[in-house]
Design a protein around this motif. Structure first.
Motif, PDB file in Angstrom:
ATOM      1  N   PHE A  10       0.849  -1.181   0.000  1.00 59.63           N
ATOM      2  CA  PHE A  10       0.000   0.000   0.000  1.00 59.63           C
ATOM      3  C   PHE A  10       0.888   1.236   0.000  1.00 59.63           C
ATOM      4  O   PHE A  10       1.910   1.269   0.673  1.00 59.63           O
ATOM      5  N   HIS A  11       0.469   2.238  -0.725  1.00 58.82           N
ATOM      6  CA  HIS A  11       1.144   3.539  -0.692  1.00 58.82           C
ATOM      7  C   HIS A  11       0.280   4.441   0.180  1.00 58.82           C
ATOM      8  O   HIS A  11      -0.681   5.041  -0.292  1.00 58.82           O
ATOM      9  N   ILE A  12       0.641   4.505   1.455  1.00 54.47           N
ATOM     10  CA  ILE A  12      -0.252   5.152   2.414  1.00 54.47           C
ATOM     11  C   ILE A  12      -0.312   6.674   2.278  1.00 54.47           C
ATOM     12  O   ILE A  12      -1.159   7.299   2.896  1.00 54.47           O
ATOM     13  N   LYS A  13       0.512   7.236   1.433  1.00 59.44           N
ATOM     14  CA  LYS A  13       0.373   8.670   1.167  1.00 59.44           C
ATOM     15  C   LYS A  13      -0.781   8.931   0.195  1.00 59.44           C
ATOM     16  O   LYS A  13      -1.285  10.041   0.116  1.00 59.44           O
ATOM     17  N   PRO A  44      -4.531   8.690  -0.577  1.00 57.93           N
ATOM     18  CA  PRO A  44      -5.734   8.527   0.260  1.00 57.93           C
ATOM     19  C   PRO A  44      -6.514   7.242  -0.045  1.00 57.93           C
ATOM     20  O   PRO A  44      -7.028   6.594   0.865  1.00 57.93           O
ATOM     21  N   TYR A  45      -6.595   6.863  -1.306  1.00 53.89           N
ATOM     22  CA  TYR A  45      -7.311   5.633  -1.667  1.00 53.89           C
ATOM     23  C   TYR A  45      -6.587   4.415  -1.080  1.00 53.89           C
ATOM     24  O   TYR A  45      -7.216   3.534  -0.498  1.00 53.89           O
ATOM     25  N   ASP A  46      -5.273   4.361  -1.229  1.00 52.10           N
ATOM     26  CA  ASP A  46      -4.500   3.250  -0.683  1.00 52.10           C
ATOM     27  C   ASP A  46      -4.558   3.225   0.839  1.00 52.10           C
ATOM     28  O   ASP A  46      -4.594   2.150   1.446  1.00 52.10           O
ATOM     29  N   LEU A  47      -4.564   4.392   1.453  1.00 51.34           N
ATOM     30  CA  LEU A  47      -4.664   4.449   2.914  1.00 51.34           C
ATOM     31  C   LEU A  47      -5.996   3.843   3.370  1.00 51.34           C
ATOM     32  O   LEU A  47      -6.027   3.068   4.330  1.00 51.34           O
ATOM     33  N   GLU A  48      -7.059   4.168   2.674  1.00 47.15           N
ATOM     34  CA  GLU A  48      -8.365   3.592   3.012  1.00 47.15           C
ATOM     35  C   GLU A  48      -8.350   2.074   2.806  1.00 47.15           C
ATOM     36  O   GLU A  48      -8.859   1.325   3.634  1.00 47.15           O
ATOM     37  N   GLU A  49      -7.761   1.622   1.733  1.00 50.44           N
ATOM     38  CA  GLU A  49      -7.654   0.180   1.473  1.00 50.44           C
ATOM     39  C   GLU A  49      -6.809  -0.513   2.545  1.00 50.44           C
ATOM     40  O   GLU A  49      -7.131  -1.610   2.989  1.00 50.44           O
TER      41      GLU A  49
END
Length: 103
Positions: free
Chosen positions: A11-14, A16-21
């Protein structure tokens, strides 16, 4: 010999979509723990050792004292509250199976 498969999730937590995932992914284990707690705290005590919650146990004991029973086709005379708990557990497990077998 059984070989365990490995998966790497990134995940690329920067983003927003990846952070939610990522958050959803992590909640999956928490939900599994909750399901285990429900099984161990709500369903299992009815079959094993009784409830640690005094209010629940008091109701079950009262049903036994008053002989609130029904005739079960397989088990004979059973507590109506224990039969209700058993039916609710069956329904709970049915819902879990229906929803978890989708994946």
């Amino acid at each position: 010999m059984y070989t365990m498969k490995k998966i790497i999730v990134e995940f690329h937590i920067k983003d927003p979509y990846d952070l939610e995932e990522y958050n959803n992914f992590m909640r999956g284990q928490q939900l599994r723990d909750v399901i285990d707690d429900i099984t161990n705290e709500i369903w299992r005590p009815a079959r094993k050792h009784g409830y640690s919650d005094p209010a629940i146990q008091k109701l079950l004991d009262y049903a036994h004292e008053k002989d609130y029973t029904i005739e079960h086709p397989e088990y004979g005379k059973v507590s109506i509250l224990e039969e209700l708990i058993s039916l609710l557990e069956d329904k709970y497990n049915e819902i879990l199976e229906e929803n978890l077998n989708e994946y």
